[in-house]
Scaffold this active site. Structure first.
Site, PDB file in Angstrom:
ATOM      1  N   ARG A 106      -3.779   3.994  -1.166  1.00 13.27           N
ATOM      2  CA  ARG A 106      -4.222   2.898  -2.034  1.00 13.27           C
ATOM      3  C   ARG A 106      -3.621   1.555  -1.636  1.00 13.27           C
ATOM      4  NH1 ARG A 106      -4.061   5.772  -8.003  1.00 13.27           N
ATOM      5  NH2 ARG A 106      -4.347   7.895  -7.257  1.00 13.27           N
ATOM      6  N   HIS A 147       0.837  -1.199   0.000  1.00 13.08           N
ATOM      7  CA  HIS A 147       0.000   0.000   0.000  1.00 13.08           C
ATOM      8  C   HIS A 147       0.867   1.241   0.000  1.00 13.08           C
ATOM      9  CE1 HIS A 147       0.519   1.534   4.153  1.00 13.08           C
ATOM     10  NE2 HIS A 147       0.644   0.271   4.508  1.00 13.08           N
ATOM     11  N   CYS A 148       0.282   2.347  -0.452  1.00 14.48           N
ATOM     12  CA  CYS A 148       0.972   3.626  -0.408  1.00 14.48           C
ATOM     13  C   CYS A 148       0.170   4.550   0.502  1.00 14.48           C
ATOM     14  CB  CYS A 148       1.146   4.199  -1.814  1.00 14.48           C
ATOM     15  SG  CYS A 148      -0.401   4.427  -2.715  1.00 14.48           S
ATOM     16  N   ALA A 149       0.093   5.830   0.176  1.00 16.09           N
ATOM     17  CA  ALA A 149      -0.559   6.779   1.069  1.00 16.09           C
ATOM     18  C   ALA A 149      -2.050   6.558   1.179  1.00 16.09           C
ATOM     19  CB  ALA A 149      -0.276   8.209   0.589  1.00 16.09           C
ATOM     20  N   ARG A 164      -2.279  -1.657  -3.270  1.00 14.88           N
ATOM     21  CA  ARG A 164      -1.716  -1.905  -4.596  1.00 14.88           C
ATOM     22  C   ARG A 164      -1.519  -3.404  -4.779  1.00 14.88           C
ATOM     23  NH1 ARG A 164       0.879   2.487  -7.176  1.00 14.88           N
ATOM     24  NH2 ARG A 164       0.366   4.466  -6.170  1.00 14.88           N
TER      25      ARG A 164
END
Length: 675
Positions: free
Chosen positions: A33, A29-31, A35
């Site tokens: 989302r 995951h990022c900020a 993924r």
């Protein structure tokens, strides 16, 4: 307080919709989302993913299926990897993901050959930077405030207090090569500790000390010195090559010496090679990239600012903004500033301002709720995905207004020769990072101009935008609808109306309880009562092809005469979207009931519905769940037929229908279920 438990329904819906754990190669995951790297995109049900609880939308970009969740994405990630067979798919830990057969999952296996170069590059950037982005942004914010306090005279740079805080906030950036060594090792399948040992000499005090000398030699060979603290490209390339060397040595070295000779040879070879060739080459490339970026802003700063301000959020939509992260960090390492990022303040704040106009102007209560929470998040944290996907983009005109405001504000900011002094997410809290470089007045004027243009323009256009939006979605049932038009509501998996019927519908049900059931079975049976007053409709005659096919489970339809919705069974609420059009209940014995009020009523975005329970609540049979305004449903052009189905009927021993079509019911038993 939100916990990972709140995102269990999301995980339970998203994973099957992506084709199940066997179709998921990895997840990170990022900020904002989740993924997912997917094996076979043909197995993904995009509509089902987008209709899962707490999912804003699904974006397929950068070679990934990106499930937009919002600020609470770390909790959603924890819920996902806690599901069966998913822990081994996560790539946030220190070990590589492995398949269910125990073999290592190659993130760049045969599927990667299907990627185009752009997708492969985006996948690489995401893997390298997404694990550290929150730490970068948070500590960057600390550095920004420290700069503000020294500028205002609150702290002196010679004080011990300043030194402690500066070490706390700057240490991550100083030793950034070591952190990139970890993410690069995971991506390139290198041993993490060998990778760190390869990169550590780049920031070793003795090497840092000779970085300013011109008379350095290694084995008689002149060594071009450079400073590698905070560097980006050199550690990544060094680990990439070291990974190949490590794998080759592990194949050829005898088992008796492999474990200690592999790190010895990798580090002994790679450190001189990096200092002699890789480091100088990457330093030259880093400086060239930084000079190129600065050159554009030197020639026509207003044009560069306008382009960044106008199109940044477009890049965010497709997840392509990740491509700029190494550029930003490289520029920070080379020049101590990020010129390209200063105009982004206008782009982010303009979208937040456009959403703020929707918040105060919209007549849709569900949309106002999304806009309100997203506006605060956008202004204070710089996280705009929820308002873009949930508000601005579906209405179109607020998004356009935000882009125009971002372009004009970005041009003003860039013309003031502004830059960020550290890595931060553009937001109001990040303004201290803009005080020390360029004209702070231009930064404020540009940001303020972007906010005013976006807010005022959206204020006037919101009624028109909502009118067009409502006309667009007021289409006959089952006509194709863009996924973004359903984002303001939070539906459940029951709204997968566009999916093809399954080839294996639930078990056929007899009109009355089966006489062959044993006495023990009858004692274990549970009665499911009608959750709404009305007339029974045979399930196959329900005006929804998915429900009618039995794909969602065994059940009946009810043409309601009252809008009061009650629980058909005692159990726990497992789905209660804010749109209020559907409820899921699970009994203690594992029976799962779905009540879906109307056909395509998710498009009403909660108008005409009220909800009195939340996910996780315990309810008893007959307890009110909410209400539906039947008149509002009819006025909106939707069918109010309410569907009651046992969604896990295929896993149960027996589901026996106790009512027939045409019968009037009022909390009567609809069917008897044997777990």
């Amino acid at each position: 307080m939100v916990t990972k438990t709140d995102f269990v329904p999301l995980a339970e819906h998203v994973i099957p919709a992506l084709g199940g754990p066997e179709n998921i190669r990895s997840v990170t995951h990022c900020a904002t989302r989740l993924r997912f790297a997917i094996r076979d995109a043909e197995k993904v049900n995009k509509h089902a993913v987008e209709n899962a609880p707490d999912v804003v939308t699904l974006v397929v970009a950068g070679g990934q299926h990106q499930v937009v969740v919002g600020n609470e994405v770390p909790l959603a990630y924890q819920a996902v990897i806690a599901q069966p067979h998913m822990q081994i798919k996560g790539i946030k830990g220190d070990t590589d993901p492995v398949d269910t057969d125990g073999s290592t999952t190659e993130l760049d296996d045969d599927d990667s050959g299907k990627k185009n170069p752009v997708n492969a590059f985006m996948d690489l950037i995401s893997a390298l930077f997404s694990p550290i982005v929150w730490c970068l942004a948070g500590l960057g914010l600390g550095k920004a405030f420290l700069t503000l306090f020294t500028t205002l005279g609150v702290l002196s740079e010679s004080s011990d207090t300043y030194r402690v805080f500066n070490a706390a906030f700057d240490g991550f950036f100083y030793f950034l090569p070591l952190f990139l060594a970890v993410t690069a090792a995971r991506k390139f399948k290198a041993d993490i500790f060998i990778a760190m040992a390869t990169v550590a000499p780049l920031v070793y005090p003795a090497i840092v000390e000779i970085g300013s000398r011109n008379d350095v030699h290694f084995l008689g060979i002149p060594l071009k010195t450079a400073t590698y603290t905070s560097s980006v490209l050199a550690p990544i390339v060094a680990v990439w090559i070291a990974a190949y060397l490590q794998h080759w040595l592990e194949r050829i070295l005898p088992g008796a010496i492999r474990n200690f000779f592999t790190p010895l040879l990798v580090v002994g070879i790679m450190v001189p090679l990096t200092l002699l060739t890789i480091g100088p080459a990457m330093t030259w490339l880093s400086e060239a990239i930084a000079d190129g970026v600065n050159g554009v802003f030197r020639v026509a700063p207003w044009l560069g600012g306008a382009i960044m301000g106008a199109f940044w959020q477009v890049l965010v939509i497709f997840g392509l903004h990740w491509a700029f992260q190494p550029i930003f960090l490289n520029e920070l390492a080379v020049d101590g500033r990020i010129v390209m990022a200063a105009p982004l303040m206008a782009a982010v704040l303009a979208q937040a301002a456009a959403a703020a106009a929707v918040w105060v102007r919209s007549k849709n209560s569900a949309r106002r709720k999304v806009a309100g929470a997203g506006t605060i998040s956008g202004f204070l944290a710089g996280v705009t995905e929820p308002i873009i996907y949930g508000v601005n983009l579906p209405l179109k005109y607020p998004f356009y207004a935000g882009c125009v405001g971002g372009a004009i504000g970005g041009a003003i900011i860039a013309q003031g020769k502004n830059a960020l002094s550290t890595y931060v997410f553009p937001s109001l809290l990040a303004l201290p990072a803009t005080t020390s470089i360029g004209s702070f007045a231009a930064q404020l004027i540009g940001s303020g101009t972007a906010i005013v243009i976006a807010f005022v323009t959206s204020w006037f256009l919101v009624p028109y935008a909502e009118k067009k939006f409502d006309q667009t979605i007021a289409t006959p049932a089952h006509e194709t609808q863009p996924a973004s038009q359903e984002l303001a509501a939070q539906p459940t998996h029951a709204d997968v109306h566009e999916a093809e019927p399954t080839e294996h519908p639930g078990p056929m049900v007899s009109p009355v309880a089966s006489a062959e059931r044993s006495t023990a079975d009858i004692a274990m049976s549970a009665a499911v009562v009608s959750p709404i007053e009305g007339t029974v409709v045979d399930l196959k005659n329900v005006p929804d092809k998915v429900f009618a096919s039995g794909a969602m489970g065994t059940g009946v339809g009810i043409r309601p005469s009252s809008g009061v919705i009650t629980s058909p069974i005692e159990g726990t609420v497992i789905a209660a979207p804010r749109s209020g059009h559907a409820y899921g209940i699970r009994s203690a014995s594992g029976i799962e009931i779905l009540i879906h009020v109307g056909v395509d009523t998710v498009r009403m975005n909660g108008e005409g519905f009220t909800t009195s329970v939340s996910r996780g609540d315990h309810v008893t049979t007959g307890q009110p769940l909410g209400t539906a305004d039947l008149g509002a449903i009819a006025q909106s052009g939707y069918d109010d037929t309410t569907v009651v189905v046992v969604t896990n009927s295929r896993k149960l021993a027996d589901v026996s229908l106790d009512v027939s079509a045409g019968r009037s019911v009022s909390h009567d038993v609809l069917f008897t279920v044997t777990p």
